[in-house]
Design an enzyme around this catalytic site. Structure first.
Site: not given
Length: 558
Positions: A255, A22, A198, A20, A331-332, A97
């Site tokens: 995927e 900000n 995806d 991050d 991420h899954d 992605d």
């Protein structure tokens, strides 16, 4: 260079959780740009960004409302252009992605589509009349509940294999397909180097949308066998290749849930007329529940015999015909060191993380590293349902505990601690300061509480860290052609060993012997290593010949 991706290594960034810049608690594009030098230090070639497009974030960005705009949480197009420019200056390629099985229900295409049956966008999605006041068929959503939602205003049901806010696109409509190709070319013309696609194996739906098989205890049928690898799947991808990939030096990975080795040969054939490679999921299901009604929800550890059998199957089946993708994490998926390794002690965490990395990185294919894997980040093991953010985890809890009474709450929380997608999405652990140096604000996803012990700063200060081990694995892949091109073979007598995995990679000049202890036991094994063999890499400082220490990994070259 043709097929440049074959000896490349990919690093996946989950933007919301990386850095991050900000103070709003959400990772962003300037934050990723700031950390590109770190990614370059690791030695990878390609950075894969999980979705950064404009999205209501119902499913963490996999519900896209505008394919040509940046989600404001992550910045703007100028921020993306700066990221792309710096990545290219560092010699890193950027993979985006691509989510085109479905869109967000806030996408302008769907907003037009639901205005009525005569709207030009109506056929961009899959609309059907109901049957006797019920949905058009018995399909269930992969996110629980029915796969159909009735739209009161336009008088029909629309298909959503995932969340109701993620309506499926109708790939039978050539306008849909060419709109997608135009969008892909737009990104490629900006300088994007490839796409991860995806659930791309779901885009060709079966004619007539027949009912799925279901047991008498199930409310809905599982449509996967009907929608995966459909009749026109390869036709669509060849058309995409002709319209997009053939015009650019791209890397593509699809995927592909429910893909078989036979189908993978078509998707990633060496003729290059579809995709470069696919993600298969068979090894990701080896530790699921033995009760089909529970799916992946369990806390059992995968057997080495199952892992070895599956990885060997894919190595042998695709050799000389197609290309493998190699991964433990994304991420899954939960963190591999907690899942297939051992995070019970610091010593075992480091040793087992290096062992699992060795197992994968010496096989044929393109390796994928998920953010934090290179420092051995672990599962978060959250204790309360309110700690979880992931829609699928929360829905599964309510379905299995509250609705079906198949599990009690403590057991389901234990299973979430092992398998929830939130385990991958906790913020990147940069240092021991507040919020691990990820953000100065309140973080969108709860921090893993072990960040003071496990972080990048600590890893970079330790010459024996997991980070430097991954760095060496990547260097060896770039240096030794046998890792890219060599033939894979299990060591004789290793097919039935429940504790050790041993295989060779061989070309005309070089043989590599990979030996891996999957247990915390001290073992004796004799693999007749030639006298002229050199110990190429190991997760221990010395070699004790036929003795294998807990989670020991060693690779000989001769």
């Amino acid at each position: 260079m043709d097929n440049w991706w074959k000896n490349s290594v990919v690093y996946q960034v989950y933007p919301a959780s990386y850095q991050d810049s900000n103070g709003d608690g959400i990772g962003d594009l300037p934050g990723i740009t700031k950390r590109l030098d770190y990614i370059k230090k690791l030695g990878v070639d390609i950075v894969w960004l999980s979705p950064i497009y404009k999205s209501p974030q119902v499913d963490n960005g996999y519900d896209i409302s505008d394919y040509r705009a940046i989600n404001p949480d992550f910045g703007n197009m100028e921020d993306f252009d700066k990221l792309l420019e710096k990545a290219h200056d560092l010699g890193l390629k950027i993979m985006m992605d691509l989510v085109v099985n479905h869109t967000s229900d806030e996408n302008k295409w769907f907003e037009e589509s639901r205005k009525g049956k005569d709207n030009p966008y109506r056929d961009y999605y899959i609309w059907r009349d109901g049957k006797d006041g019920q949905a058009p068929n018995n399909w269930g959503s992969f996110f629980t509940g029915p796969a159909w939602k009735y739209d009161q205003d336009s008088g029909q049901y629309y298909l959503h294999l995932f969340a109701p806010q993620q309506p499926d696109l109708n790939w039978e409509n050539p306008n849909v397909r060419h709109t997608v190709y135009d969008m892909m070319n737009w990104w490629a013309d900006k300088g994007v180097d490839g796409f991860r696609m995806d659930v791309i194996s779901y885009i060709s739906k079966p004619e007539g949308l027949p009912d799925a098989i279901k047991s008498k205890d199930e409310q809905y049928g599982n449509p996967e066998a009907l929608v995966a690898n459909g009749k026109r799947e390869h036709e669509f991808l060849q058309e995409m290749n002709k319209n997009v990939m053939s015009k650019h030096q791209m890397v593509t990975v699809g995927e592909a849930p429910a893909v078989t080795t036979e189908e993978a040969e078509k998707y990633s054939n060496l003729n290059g007329n579809e995709l470069n490679m696919v993600f298969q999921f068979e090894h990701m299901g080896l530790d699921g529940s033995k009760n089909p009604a529970l799916g992946r929800w369990s806390n059992r550890k995968a057997l080495l015999s199952d892992i070895r059998e599956n990885l060997t199957k894919w190595q042998l089946a695709l050799y000389g015909k197609a290309w493998n993708s190699l991964y433990w994490n994304n991420h899954d998926q939960p963190r591999v060191v907690s899942r297939f390794g051992d995070d019970s002690t610091e010593e075992y965490r480091v040793l087992s993380a290096k062992m699992l990395a060795t197992m994968l990185h010496f096989q044929q294919g393109t390796p994928y590293i998920f953010e934090g894997e290179e420092i051995g980040m672990t599962n978060a093991y959250f204790k309360k349902l309110s700690d979880y953010v992931d829609l699928d985890s929360i829905n599964s809890y309510h379905q299995l505990v509250d609705e079906q009474d198949l599990l009690d709450a403590p057991t389901m929380l234990k299973y979430l601690g092992m398998h929830s997608r939130d385990n991958a999405r906790t913020p990147m652990q940069w240092d021991a300061t507040e919020n691990a140096g990820f953000s100065t604000g309140s973080t969108w996803e709860k921090m893993n509480q072990n960040y003071k012990e496990i972080n990048v700063s600590k890893a970079l200060d330790d010459p024996n860290s997991i980070f430097y081990y991954y760095q060496e694995l990547i260097r060896l892949r770039h240096q030794l052609p046998v890792i890219t091109d060599g033939k894979y073979e299990l060591v004789e007598r290793n097919e039935d060993d429940p504790k050790v995995y041993a295989y060779t990679r061989r070309d005309k000049e070089t043989t590599l012997l990979v030996i891996l202890n999957y247990t915390k036991e001290n073992l004796e094994r004799n693999y007749s290593v030639p006298e002229n063999a050199k110990l190429l890499i190991s997760n221990y400082k010395d070699d004790q010949d036929d003795r294998l220490r807990p989670y020991e990994a060693k690779v000989y070259q001769y």
